[in-house]
Design an enzyme around this catalytic site. Structure first.
Site, PDB file in Angstrom:
ATOM      1  N   HIS A 257     -25.952  25.514 -27.250  1.00  0.00           N
ATOM      2  CA  HIS A 257     -26.809  25.521 -26.052  1.00  0.00           C
ATOM      3  C   HIS A 257     -26.216  24.493 -25.076  1.00  0.00           C
ATOM      4  O   HIS A 257     -25.081  24.646 -24.613  1.00  0.00           O
ATOM      5  CB  HIS A 257     -28.246  25.213 -26.501  1.00  0.00           C
ATOM      6  CG  HIS A 257     -29.326  25.455 -25.495  1.00  0.00           C
ATOM      7  ND1 HIS A 257     -29.116  25.972 -24.241  1.00  0.00           N
ATOM      8  CD2 HIS A 257     -30.681  25.232 -25.568  1.00  0.00           C
ATOM      9  CE1 HIS A 257     -30.277  26.066 -23.587  1.00  0.00           C
ATOM     10  NE2 HIS A 257     -31.238  25.619 -24.370  1.00  0.00           N
TER      11      HIS A 257
ATOM     12  N   HIS B 147     -22.690  34.719 -23.819  1.00  0.00           N
ATOM     13  CA  HIS B 147     -24.101  34.485 -23.516  1.00  0.00           C
ATOM     14  C   HIS B 147     -24.958  35.481 -24.264  1.00  0.00           C
ATOM     15  O   HIS B 147     -24.550  36.613 -24.488  1.00  0.00           O
ATOM     16  CB  HIS B 147     -24.360  34.629 -22.003  1.00  0.00           C
ATOM     17  CG  HIS B 147     -25.617  33.957 -21.589  1.00  0.00           C
ATOM     18  ND1 HIS B 147     -26.815  34.614 -21.518  1.00  0.00           N
ATOM     19  CD2 HIS B 147     -25.860  32.667 -21.253  1.00  0.00           C
ATOM     20  CE1 HIS B 147     -27.756  33.756 -21.150  1.00  0.00           C
ATOM     21  NE2 HIS B 147     -27.203  32.576 -20.981  1.00  0.00           N
TER      22      HIS B 147
ATOM     23  N   ASP C 260     -21.663  26.492 -18.468  1.00  0.00           N
ATOM     24  CA  ASP C 260     -21.130  25.247 -19.020  1.00  0.00           C
ATOM     25  C   ASP C 260     -19.628  25.077 -18.829  1.00  0.00           C
ATOM     26  O   ASP C 260     -19.135  23.955 -18.777  1.00  0.00           O
ATOM     27  CB  ASP C 260     -21.439  25.167 -20.526  1.00  0.00           C
ATOM     28  CG  ASP C 260     -22.875  24.728 -20.780  1.00  0.00           C
ATOM     29  OD1 ASP C 260     -23.440  24.060 -19.899  1.00  0.00           O
ATOM     30  OD2 ASP C 260     -23.416  25.062 -21.847  1.00  0.00           O
TER      31      ASP C 260
HETATM   32  N1  ACO Z   1     -15.909  32.234 -28.539  1.00  0.00           N
HETATM   33  C1  ACO Z   1     -15.417  33.152 -29.393  1.00  0.00           C
HETATM   34  N2  ACO Z   1     -16.113  34.194 -29.832  1.00  0.00           N
HETATM   35  C2  ACO Z   1     -17.364  34.319 -29.411  1.00  0.00           C
HETATM   36  C3  ACO Z   1     -17.953  33.419 -28.496  1.00  0.00           C
HETATM   37  C4  ACO Z   1     -17.169  32.346 -28.067  1.00  0.00           C
HETATM   38  N3  ACO Z   1     -17.639  31.435 -27.213  1.00  0.00           N
HETATM   39  N4  ACO Z   1     -19.207  33.788 -28.229  1.00  0.00           N
HETATM   40  C5  ACO Z   1     -19.435  34.890 -28.943  1.00  0.00           C
HETATM   41  N5  ACO Z   1     -18.317  35.212 -29.649  1.00  0.00           N
HETATM   42  C6  ACO Z   1     -18.156  36.329 -30.557  1.00  0.00           C
HETATM   43  C7  ACO Z   1     -18.760  35.960 -31.908  1.00  0.00           C
HETATM   44  O1  ACO Z   1     -17.827  35.350 -32.750  1.00  0.00           O
HETATM   45  C8  ACO Z   1     -19.206  37.315 -32.391  1.00  0.00           C
HETATM   46  O2  ACO Z   1     -18.055  38.019 -32.816  1.00  0.00           O
HETATM   47  P1  ACO Z   1     -18.124  38.970 -34.119  1.00  0.00           P
HETATM   48  O3  ACO Z   1     -19.115  40.039 -33.743  1.00  0.00           O
HETATM   49  O4  ACO Z   1     -16.721  39.437 -34.265  1.00  0.00           O
HETATM   50  O5  ACO Z   1     -18.606  38.100 -35.240  1.00  0.00           O
HETATM   51  C9  ACO Z   1     -19.698  38.005 -31.133  1.00  0.00           C
HETATM   52  O6  ACO Z   1     -18.952  37.410 -30.062  1.00  0.00           O
HETATM   53  C10 ACO Z   1     -21.173  37.809 -30.871  1.00  0.00           C
HETATM   54  O7  ACO Z   1     -21.447  36.419 -30.865  1.00  0.00           O
HETATM   55  P2  ACO Z   1     -22.798  35.740 -31.295  1.00  0.00           P
HETATM   56  O8  ACO Z   1     -22.567  34.290 -31.557  1.00  0.00           O
HETATM   57  O9  ACO Z   1     -23.451  36.540 -32.394  1.00  0.00           O
HETATM   58  O10 ACO Z   1     -23.646  35.942 -29.969  1.00  0.00           O
HETATM   59  P3  ACO Z   1     -25.046  35.294 -29.699  1.00  0.00           P
HETATM   60  O11 ACO Z   1     -25.708  36.139 -28.677  1.00  0.00           O
HETATM   61  O12 ACO Z   1     -25.773  34.992 -30.955  1.00  0.00           O
HETATM   62  O13 ACO Z   1     -24.643  33.853 -29.087  1.00  0.00           O
HETATM   63  C11 ACO Z   1     -23.846  32.217 -27.688  1.00  0.00           C
HETATM   64  C12 ACO Z   1     -24.567  33.548 -27.755  1.00  0.00           C
HETATM   65  C13 ACO Z   1     -24.509  31.208 -28.621  1.00  0.00           C
HETATM   66  C14 ACO Z   1     -23.939  31.670 -26.271  1.00  0.00           C
HETATM   67  C15 ACO Z   1     -22.383  32.435 -28.096  1.00  0.00           C
HETATM   68  O14 ACO Z   1     -21.729  33.259 -27.158  1.00  0.00           O
HETATM   69  C16 ACO Z   1     -21.644  31.120 -28.268  1.00  0.00           C
HETATM   70  O15 ACO Z   1     -21.710  30.519 -29.343  1.00  0.00           O
HETATM   71  N6  ACO Z   1     -20.946  30.645 -27.197  1.00  0.00           N
HETATM   72  C17 ACO Z   1     -20.342  29.344 -27.251  1.00  0.00           C
HETATM   73  C18 ACO Z   1     -21.388  28.248 -27.016  1.00  0.00           C
HETATM   74  C19 ACO Z   1     -21.807  28.173 -25.584  1.00  0.00           C
HETATM   75  O16 ACO Z   1     -20.994  28.283 -24.665  1.00  0.00           O
HETATM   76  N7  ACO Z   1     -23.101  27.938 -25.370  1.00  0.00           N
HETATM   77  C20 ACO Z   1     -23.669  27.796 -24.022  1.00  0.00           C
HETATM   78  C21 ACO Z   1     -24.665  28.877 -23.743  1.00  0.00           C
HETATM   79  S1  ACO Z   1     -25.094  28.946 -22.043  1.00  0.00           S
HETATM   80  C22 ACO Z   1     -25.936  27.525 -21.723  1.00  0.00           C
HETATM   81  O17 ACO Z   1     -26.535  26.910 -22.550  1.00  0.00           O
HETATM   82  C23 ACO Z   1     -25.860  27.060 -20.266  1.00  0.00           C
END
Ligand code: ACO
Length: 374
Positions: free
Chosen positions: A219, A258, A309
Protein backbone atom coordinates in the site's frame (compact mmCIF):
# COMPACT_ATOMS: atom_id res chain seq x y z
CA UNK A 1 -20.12 -25.24 -0.70
CA UNK A 2 -19.29 -21.62 0.16
CA UNK A 3 -16.77 -19.67 -1.90
CA UNK A 4 -14.44 -16.87 -0.86
CA UNK A 5 -13.27 -13.78 -2.69
CA UNK A 6 -9.53 -13.52 -2.05
CA UNK A 7 -8.60 -10.03 -0.91
CA UNK A 8 -12.25 -8.92 -1.38
CA UNK A 9 -11.41 -8.22 -5.05
CA UNK A 10 -14.41 -6.79 -6.87
CA UNK A 11 -16.60 -6.94 -3.76
CA UNK A 12 -18.63 -3.79 -3.17
CA UNK A 13 -18.86 -3.32 0.59
CA UNK A 14 -20.66 -0.02 0.96
CA UNK A 15 -22.05 3.18 -0.57
CA UNK A 16 -19.91 6.30 -0.61
CA UNK A 17 -20.28 9.77 -2.07
CA UNK A 18 -16.71 10.91 -1.46
CA UNK A 19 -14.78 9.65 -4.44
CA UNK A 20 -15.27 7.54 -7.53
CA UNK A 21 -12.65 5.27 -9.06
CA UNK A 22 -13.48 3.69 -12.39
CA UNK A 23 -11.80 2.30 -15.43
CA UNK A 24 -13.55 2.65 -18.73
CA UNK A 25 -10.55 2.77 -21.17
CA UNK A 26 -7.98 3.79 -18.53
CA UNK A 27 -8.42 4.98 -14.97
CA UNK A 28 -10.66 7.85 -13.88
CA UNK A 29 -10.73 9.46 -10.46
CA UNK A 30 -13.29 11.99 -9.25
CA UNK A 31 -13.34 13.70 -5.84
CA UNK A 32 -16.99 14.42 -5.06
CA UNK A 33 -17.63 14.65 -8.81
CA UNK A 34 -14.54 16.73 -9.77
CA UNK A 35 -11.93 15.11 -12.02
CA UNK A 36 -8.45 15.17 -10.48
CA UNK A 37 -7.05 16.48 -13.80
CA UNK A 38 -9.14 19.64 -13.25
CA UNK A 39 -8.06 20.01 -9.65
CA UNK A 40 -4.31 19.44 -9.48
CA UNK A 41 -3.05 22.65 -11.08
CA UNK A 42 -6.01 24.87 -10.26
CA UNK A 43 -6.66 24.16 -6.59
CA UNK A 44 -4.73 24.23 -3.34
CA UNK A 45 -4.61 21.12 -1.18
CA UNK A 46 -6.63 22.95 1.50
CA UNK A 47 -9.47 23.43 -1.01
CA UNK A 48 -9.45 19.71 -1.66
CA UNK A 49 -9.33 18.92 2.05
CA UNK A 50 -12.35 21.17 2.53
CA UNK A 51 -14.14 19.54 -0.41
CA UNK A 52 -13.57 16.06 1.00
CA UNK A 53 -14.39 16.95 4.60
CA UNK A 54 -17.25 19.38 4.12
CA UNK A 55 -18.74 18.08 0.84
CA UNK A 56 -18.36 21.16 -1.40
CA UNK A 57 -15.55 23.41 -2.62
CA UNK A 58 -15.15 26.44 -0.34
CA UNK A 59 -15.93 30.02 -1.37
CA UNK A 60 -12.89 32.31 -1.28
CA UNK A 61 -14.01 33.58 2.09
CA UNK A 62 -14.56 30.08 3.50
CA UNK A 63 -11.15 29.00 2.19
CA UNK A 64 -9.41 31.94 3.88
CA UNK A 65 -11.14 31.09 7.16
CA UNK A 66 -10.28 27.42 6.80
CA UNK A 67 -6.61 28.16 6.09
CA UNK A 68 -6.55 30.46 9.09
CA UNK A 69 -8.04 27.74 11.29
CA UNK A 70 -5.44 25.23 10.09
CA UNK A 71 -2.61 27.68 10.79
CA UNK A 72 -3.81 28.10 14.38
CA UNK A 73 -4.02 24.31 14.87
CA UNK A 74 -0.37 23.57 14.01
CA UNK A 75 1.19 23.83 17.45
CA UNK A 76 2.05 20.75 19.49
CA UNK A 77 1.42 20.31 23.23
CA UNK A 78 4.66 20.17 25.25
CA UNK A 79 3.96 16.61 26.44
CA UNK A 80 3.61 15.46 22.83
CA UNK A 81 6.93 17.12 21.99
CA UNK A 82 8.43 15.16 24.88
CA UNK A 83 7.04 11.90 23.51
CA UNK A 84 8.51 12.75 20.10
CA UNK A 85 11.87 13.42 21.70
CA UNK A 86 11.71 10.09 23.57
CA UNK A 87 10.75 8.15 20.43
CA UNK A 88 14.10 6.87 19.08
CA UNK A 89 15.56 8.49 15.97
CA UNK A 90 15.87 5.02 14.46
CA UNK A 91 12.08 4.52 14.55
CA UNK A 92 10.31 4.36 11.20
CA UNK A 93 8.47 7.70 10.86
CA UNK A 94 5.22 5.83 10.17
CA UNK A 95 5.53 4.40 13.68
CA UNK A 96 6.25 7.90 14.94
CA UNK A 97 3.02 9.19 13.39
CA UNK A 98 1.03 6.21 14.66
CA UNK A 99 2.31 6.86 18.19
CA UNK A 100 1.95 10.64 18.00
CA UNK A 101 -1.66 10.51 16.71
CA UNK A 102 -2.53 8.01 19.40
CA UNK A 103 -0.92 10.17 22.10
CA UNK A 104 -2.73 13.28 20.86
CA UNK A 105 -5.91 11.26 21.33
CA UNK A 106 -5.00 10.91 24.99
CA UNK A 107 -4.30 14.63 25.37
CA UNK A 108 -7.20 15.96 23.31
CA UNK A 109 -9.76 13.13 23.34
CA UNK A 110 -12.93 13.15 21.31
CA UNK A 111 -15.69 14.70 23.43
CA UNK A 112 -18.89 16.64 22.84
CA UNK A 113 -16.85 19.86 22.80
CA UNK A 114 -13.99 18.42 20.71
CA UNK A 115 -15.96 16.73 17.96
CA UNK A 116 -14.97 14.72 14.89
CA UNK A 117 -14.77 17.59 12.40
CA UNK A 118 -12.53 19.50 14.81
CA UNK A 119 -10.21 16.54 15.24
CA UNK A 120 -10.03 16.04 11.48
CA UNK A 121 -8.87 19.64 11.03
CA UNK A 122 -6.49 19.41 13.98
CA UNK A 123 -4.79 16.28 12.63
CA UNK A 124 -4.55 17.74 9.14
CA UNK A 125 -2.90 20.84 10.59
CA UNK A 126 -0.49 19.21 13.02
CA UNK A 127 0.68 15.96 11.38
CA UNK A 128 3.44 17.86 9.51
CA UNK A 129 4.45 19.45 12.83
CA UNK A 130 4.65 16.06 14.60
CA UNK A 131 6.67 14.45 11.83
CA UNK A 132 9.14 17.26 11.33
CA UNK A 133 9.57 18.10 15.02
CA UNK A 134 10.65 14.48 15.54
CA UNK A 135 12.81 14.55 12.38
CA UNK A 136 14.78 17.69 13.27
CA UNK A 137 15.17 16.73 16.92
CA UNK A 138 16.74 13.38 16.06
CA UNK A 139 18.52 14.19 12.80
CA UNK A 140 19.87 17.63 13.65
CA UNK A 141 19.54 17.91 17.44
CA UNK A 142 17.19 20.90 17.00
CA UNK A 143 13.89 21.72 18.68
CA UNK A 144 12.20 23.50 15.78
CA UNK A 145 9.35 25.94 16.13
CA UNK A 146 6.14 24.67 14.55
CA UNK A 147 4.60 28.14 14.49
CA UNK A 148 4.35 29.59 10.99
CA UNK A 149 2.13 31.99 9.10
CA UNK A 150 2.68 30.12 5.81
CA UNK A 151 -0.79 29.74 4.28
CA UNK A 152 -0.53 26.40 2.52
CA UNK A 153 0.15 22.96 3.94
CA UNK A 154 2.53 22.25 1.04
CA UNK A 155 4.55 25.37 1.83
CA UNK A 156 4.39 24.72 5.58
CA UNK A 157 5.71 21.17 5.27
CA UNK A 158 8.61 22.14 3.00
CA UNK A 159 9.37 25.23 5.06
CA UNK A 160 9.65 23.12 8.23
CA UNK A 161 11.66 20.44 6.44
CA UNK A 162 14.25 22.75 4.86
CA UNK A 163 14.05 25.40 7.59
CA UNK A 164 13.85 28.00 4.84
CA UNK A 165 11.34 29.10 2.21
CA UNK A 166 10.92 26.42 -0.46
CA UNK A 167 11.40 27.13 -4.20
CA UNK A 168 8.09 27.64 -6.04
CA UNK A 169 8.41 24.56 -8.25
CA UNK A 170 8.97 22.29 -5.21
CA UNK A 171 5.97 23.81 -3.52
CA UNK A 172 3.80 23.30 -6.65
CA UNK A 173 4.88 19.67 -7.04
CA UNK A 174 4.21 19.03 -3.38
CA UNK A 175 0.77 20.60 -3.64
CA UNK A 176 -0.04 18.38 -6.66
CA UNK A 177 1.17 15.33 -4.80
CA UNK A 178 -0.91 16.10 -1.69
CA UNK A 179 -4.01 16.47 -3.88
CA UNK A 180 -3.33 13.18 -5.65
CA UNK A 181 -2.80 11.27 -2.41
CA UNK A 182 -5.83 12.75 -0.64
CA UNK A 183 -8.47 10.15 -1.37
CA UNK A 184 -9.03 6.86 -3.17
CA UNK A 185 -12.28 5.27 -1.96
CA UNK A 186 -12.09 1.91 -0.16
CA UNK A 187 -8.33 1.34 -0.08
CA UNK A 188 -7.04 -1.01 2.61
CA UNK A 189 -6.22 1.83 5.03
CA UNK A 190 -9.55 3.61 4.47
CA UNK A 191 -11.41 0.37 4.95
CA UNK A 192 -9.46 -0.22 8.17
CA UNK A 193 -10.57 3.22 9.38
CA UNK A 194 -14.17 2.43 8.46
CA UNK A 195 -14.08 -0.94 10.23
CA UNK A 196 -12.79 0.69 13.42
CA UNK A 197 -15.42 3.42 13.09
CA UNK A 198 -18.16 0.85 12.60
CA UNK A 199 -17.63 -0.44 16.15
CA UNK A 200 -18.45 3.09 17.42
CA UNK A 201 -14.85 3.55 18.45
CA UNK A 202 -13.31 7.04 18.62
CA UNK A 203 -11.87 9.14 15.80
CA UNK A 204 -8.20 8.74 16.77
CA UNK A 205 -8.48 4.94 16.95
CA UNK A 206 -9.79 4.88 13.38
CA UNK A 207 -6.91 7.08 12.18
CA UNK A 208 -4.34 4.96 14.02
CA UNK A 209 -5.78 1.80 12.40
CA UNK A 210 -5.44 3.48 9.02
CA UNK A 211 -1.84 4.58 9.60
CA UNK A 212 -0.83 1.04 10.57
CA UNK A 213 -2.52 -0.34 7.48
CA UNK A 214 -0.97 2.20 5.12
CA UNK A 215 2.55 1.40 6.32
CA UNK A 216 2.95 -1.86 4.36
CA UNK A 217 4.79 -1.95 1.01
CA UNK A 218 1.74 -3.27 -0.87
CA UNK A 219 0.00 0.00 0.00
CA UNK A 220 1.62 3.30 1.05
CA UNK A 221 5.09 1.89 1.66
CA UNK A 222 5.52 1.32 -2.09
CA UNK A 223 6.83 4.85 -2.77
CA UNK A 224 9.84 4.30 -0.51
CA UNK A 225 10.48 0.86 -1.96
CA UNK A 226 10.27 2.27 -5.51
CA UNK A 227 12.87 4.93 -4.68
CA UNK A 228 15.23 2.36 -3.22
CA UNK A 229 14.96 0.35 -6.44
CA UNK A 230 15.38 3.30 -8.82
CA UNK A 231 18.39 4.64 -6.91
CA UNK A 232 20.31 1.41 -7.44
CA UNK A 233 20.85 2.23 -11.12
CA UNK A 234 23.20 4.62 -12.83
CA UNK A 235 21.80 4.03 -16.33
CA UNK A 236 18.51 2.96 -17.94
CA UNK A 237 20.23 -0.12 -19.44
CA UNK A 238 21.36 -1.25 -16.00
CA UNK A 239 17.77 -0.81 -14.75
CA UNK A 240 16.32 -2.78 -17.64
CA UNK A 241 18.64 -5.73 -17.06
CA UNK A 242 17.99 -5.90 -13.32
CA UNK A 243 14.22 -5.43 -13.54
CA UNK A 244 13.97 -8.22 -16.11
CA UNK A 245 15.96 -10.47 -13.76
CA UNK A 246 13.67 -9.57 -10.87
CA UNK A 247 10.58 -10.33 -12.92
CA UNK A 248 12.07 -13.68 -13.95
CA UNK A 249 12.46 -14.42 -10.23
CA UNK A 250 8.83 -13.38 -9.65
CA UNK A 251 9.88 -10.41 -7.49
CA UNK A 252 7.33 -7.63 -7.38
CA UNK A 253 8.41 -4.22 -8.61
CA UNK A 254 7.04 -1.69 -6.16
CA UNK A 255 5.05 1.19 -7.61
CA UNK A 256 3.44 -0.91 -10.36
CA UNK A 257 0.02 -2.46 -10.69
CA UNK A 258 -3.25 -1.75 -8.97
CA UNK A 259 -6.20 -3.64 -7.58
CA UNK A 260 -8.84 -1.54 -9.37
CA UNK A 261 -7.10 0.08 -12.34
CA UNK A 262 -6.13 -2.39 -15.03
CA UNK A 263 -4.72 -0.17 -17.82
CA UNK A 264 -3.48 2.99 -16.13
CA UNK A 265 -3.56 4.93 -12.86
CA UNK A 266 -4.86 8.41 -13.77
CA UNK A 267 -2.71 9.97 -11.03
CA UNK A 268 0.53 8.65 -12.47
CA UNK A 269 0.76 10.90 -15.57
CA UNK A 270 0.13 13.96 -13.40
CA UNK A 271 2.94 13.28 -10.95
CA UNK A 272 5.19 11.96 -13.73
CA UNK A 273 5.01 15.38 -15.43
CA UNK A 274 6.18 17.01 -12.17
CA UNK A 275 9.02 14.51 -11.82
CA UNK A 276 10.12 15.14 -15.41
CA UNK A 277 10.13 18.90 -14.97
CA UNK A 278 12.11 18.76 -11.70
CA UNK A 279 14.61 16.27 -13.14
CA UNK A 280 15.93 18.90 -15.56
CA UNK A 281 17.44 20.89 -12.68
CA UNK A 282 18.38 18.08 -10.31
CA UNK A 283 21.93 16.77 -9.93
CA UNK A 284 20.64 13.22 -10.22
CA UNK A 285 18.04 14.00 -12.86
CA UNK A 286 19.20 10.87 -14.73
CA UNK A 287 16.98 8.93 -12.31
CA UNK A 288 14.01 10.13 -14.34
CA UNK A 289 15.34 8.33 -17.44
CA UNK A 290 15.96 5.27 -15.27
CA UNK A 291 12.32 5.41 -14.10
CA UNK A 292 11.00 5.76 -17.63
CA UNK A 293 12.94 2.69 -18.72
CA UNK A 294 11.55 0.68 -15.79
CA UNK A 295 8.08 1.81 -16.84
CA UNK A 296 8.70 0.60 -20.39
CA UNK A 297 10.07 -2.76 -19.28
CA UNK A 298 7.12 -3.32 -16.94
CA UNK A 299 4.66 -2.62 -19.73
CA UNK A 300 6.50 -4.72 -22.35
CA UNK A 301 7.08 -7.65 -20.02
CA UNK A 302 3.98 -7.68 -17.81
CA UNK A 303 1.50 -5.09 -19.17
CA UNK A 304 1.79 -3.40 -15.77
CA UNK A 305 1.66 0.38 -15.44
CA UNK A 306 3.04 2.74 -12.77
CA UNK A 307 0.70 3.66 -9.94
CA UNK A 308 0.85 6.96 -8.07
CA UNK A 309 3.71 5.77 -5.89
CA UNK A 310 6.23 5.20 -8.70
CA UNK A 311 6.81 8.72 -10.05
CA UNK A 312 5.98 10.28 -6.67
CA UNK A 313 9.23 8.70 -5.52
CA UNK A 314 11.48 10.63 -7.93
CA UNK A 315 9.33 13.77 -7.69
CA UNK A 316 9.93 13.83 -3.91
CA UNK A 317 13.57 12.91 -4.35
CA UNK A 318 14.16 15.82 -6.75
CA UNK A 319 12.56 18.08 -4.11
CA UNK A 320 15.26 16.92 -1.68
CA UNK A 321 12.87 15.00 0.56
CA UNK A 322 14.54 12.07 2.41
CA UNK A 323 13.13 8.72 1.26
CA UNK A 324 12.06 7.62 4.74
CA UNK A 325 9.59 10.52 4.88
CA UNK A 326 7.74 9.48 1.68
CA UNK A 327 5.09 7.24 3.28
CA UNK A 328 4.40 9.66 6.16
CA UNK A 329 3.68 12.33 3.52
CA UNK A 330 0.97 9.99 2.23
CA UNK A 331 -0.51 10.15 5.77
CA UNK A 332 -0.53 13.93 5.94
CA UNK A 333 -2.54 14.00 2.74
CA UNK A 334 -4.75 10.91 3.15
CA UNK A 335 -5.84 11.96 6.64
CA UNK A 336 -8.39 14.08 4.72
CA UNK A 337 -9.87 11.08 2.90
CA UNK A 338 -9.79 8.91 6.02
CA UNK A 339 -11.54 11.61 8.03
CA UNK A 340 -14.23 12.06 5.36
CA UNK A 341 -14.83 8.29 5.41
CA UNK A 342 -15.03 8.18 9.21
CA UNK A 343 -17.70 10.90 9.10
CA UNK A 344 -19.55 9.11 6.31
CA UNK A 345 -19.41 5.74 8.08
CA UNK A 346 -20.78 7.32 11.24
CA UNK A 347 -23.62 8.95 9.36
CA UNK A 348 -24.89 5.56 8.07
CA UNK A 349 -23.27 3.13 10.44
CA UNK A 350 -23.67 -0.61 10.57
CA UNK A 351 -21.06 -2.85 12.20
CA UNK A 352 -18.68 -4.23 9.54
CA UNK A 353 -18.37 -7.88 10.36
CA UNK A 354 -17.87 -10.29 7.44
CA UNK A 355 -17.62 -14.05 7.76
CA UNK A 356 -14.88 -16.56 7.03
CA UNK A 357 -14.95 -19.84 5.19
CA UNK A 358 -13.69 -22.32 7.80
CA UNK A 359 -11.02 -24.73 6.53
CA UNK A 360 -9.65 -26.03 9.87
CA UNK A 361 -10.15 -29.45 11.52
CA UNK A 362 -13.67 -30.83 12.02
CA UNK A 363 -15.20 -31.19 15.50
CA UNK A 364 -12.92 -33.24 17.78
CA UNK A 365 -12.77 -34.43 21.36
CA UNK A 366 -10.90 -32.37 23.97
CA UNK A 367 -8.12 -34.30 25.77
CA UNK A 368 -6.95 -32.97 29.19
CA UNK A 369 -3.31 -31.81 29.18
CA UNK A 370 -1.98 -34.65 31.37
CA UNK A 371 -3.39 -37.25 28.95
CA UNK A 372 -1.91 -35.72 25.77
CA UNK A 373 0.95 -37.55 24.06
CA UNK A 374 4.40 -36.10 23.44
N1 ACO B 1 5.42 -6.35 -10.02
C1 ACO B 1 5.43 -7.56 -10.61
N2 ACO B 1 4.34 -8.30 -10.78
C2 ACO B 1 3.19 -7.82 -10.32
C3 ACO B 1 3.09 -6.55 -9.71
C4 ACO B 1 4.27 -5.82 -9.57
N3 ACO B 1 4.27 -4.61 -8.99
N4 ACO B 1 1.82 -6.31 -9.37
C5 ACO B 1 1.12 -7.38 -9.74
N5 ACO B 1 1.95 -8.29 -10.32
C6 ACO B 1 1.59 -9.59 -10.84
C7 ACO B 1 1.51 -10.58 -9.69
O1 ACO B 1 2.74 -11.20 -9.44
C8 ACO B 1 0.45 -11.52 -10.20
O2 ACO B 1 1.05 -12.34 -11.19
P1 ACO B 1 0.65 -13.90 -11.30
O3 ACO B 1 -0.81 -13.88 -11.65
O4 ACO B 1 1.55 -14.39 -12.38
O5 ACO B 1 0.92 -14.49 -9.95
C9 ACO B 1 -0.53 -10.61 -10.92
O6 ACO B 1 0.26 -9.49 -11.36
C10 ACO B 1 -1.65 -10.12 -10.05
O7 ACO B 1 -1.09 -9.50 -8.90
P2 ACO B 1 -1.74 -9.45 -7.47
O8 ACO B 1 -0.69 -9.11 -6.46
O9 ACO B 1 -2.55 -10.69 -7.22
O10 ACO B 1 -2.74 -8.23 -7.66
P3 ACO B 1 -3.55 -7.55 -6.51
O11 ACO B 1 -4.71 -6.89 -7.15
O12 ACO B 1 -3.78 -8.47 -5.37
O13 ACO B 1 -2.50 -6.45 -5.96
C11 ACO B 1 -1.14 -4.61 -5.81
C12 ACO B 1 -2.46 -5.13 -6.32
C13 ACO B 1 -0.96 -4.95 -4.34
C14 ACO B 1 -1.11 -3.09 -5.94
C15 ACO B 1 -0.01 -5.24 -6.64
O14 ACO B 1 -0.08 -4.82 -7.98
C16 ACO B 1 1.36 -4.94 -6.05
O15 ACO B 1 1.80 -5.66 -5.15
N6 ACO B 1 2.03 -3.87 -6.55
C17 ACO B 1 3.27 -3.45 -5.94
C18 ACO B 1 3.00 -2.66 -4.66
C19 ACO B 1 2.49 -1.28 -4.94
O16 ACO B 1 2.95 -0.60 -5.86
N7 ACO B 1 1.54 -0.84 -4.12
C20 ACO B 1 0.96 0.51 -4.24
C21 ACO B 1 -0.50 0.43 -4.56
S1 ACO B 1 -1.14 1.99 -5.05
C22 ACO B 1 -1.07 2.97 -3.68
O17 ACO B 1 -1.09 2.55 -2.56
C23 ACO B 1 -0.96 4.47 -3.98
Amino acid sequence: MSTTTEGLEGVIVGDSSICSVSEPNGGHLLYRGYAIEDLVHAASFEEIAYLLLYGELPSLNALKQYQHKLITERSLPDTLKKVLELTPGTTHPMDVLRTACSFLGALEPETSSNGAQNIADRLLACIPSMLLYWYHFHQHGKRISTESTEETIAGYFLDLLYQHTPPDDFRQTFNVSLILYAEHEFTASTFAARITTSTQSDFYSAIVSAIGTLRGPLHGGANEAAMKLIQQFKTPDEAEKKVKEMLAQKIKIMGFGHRVYKISDPRSALIKACSKQLSTQSKDGYLYAVSERIERVMWDEKKLFPNLDFYSATAYHFCGIPTFLFTPIFVLSRVTGWSAHILEQRAHNRLIRPESHYIGPGKRKFVPVEQRKG
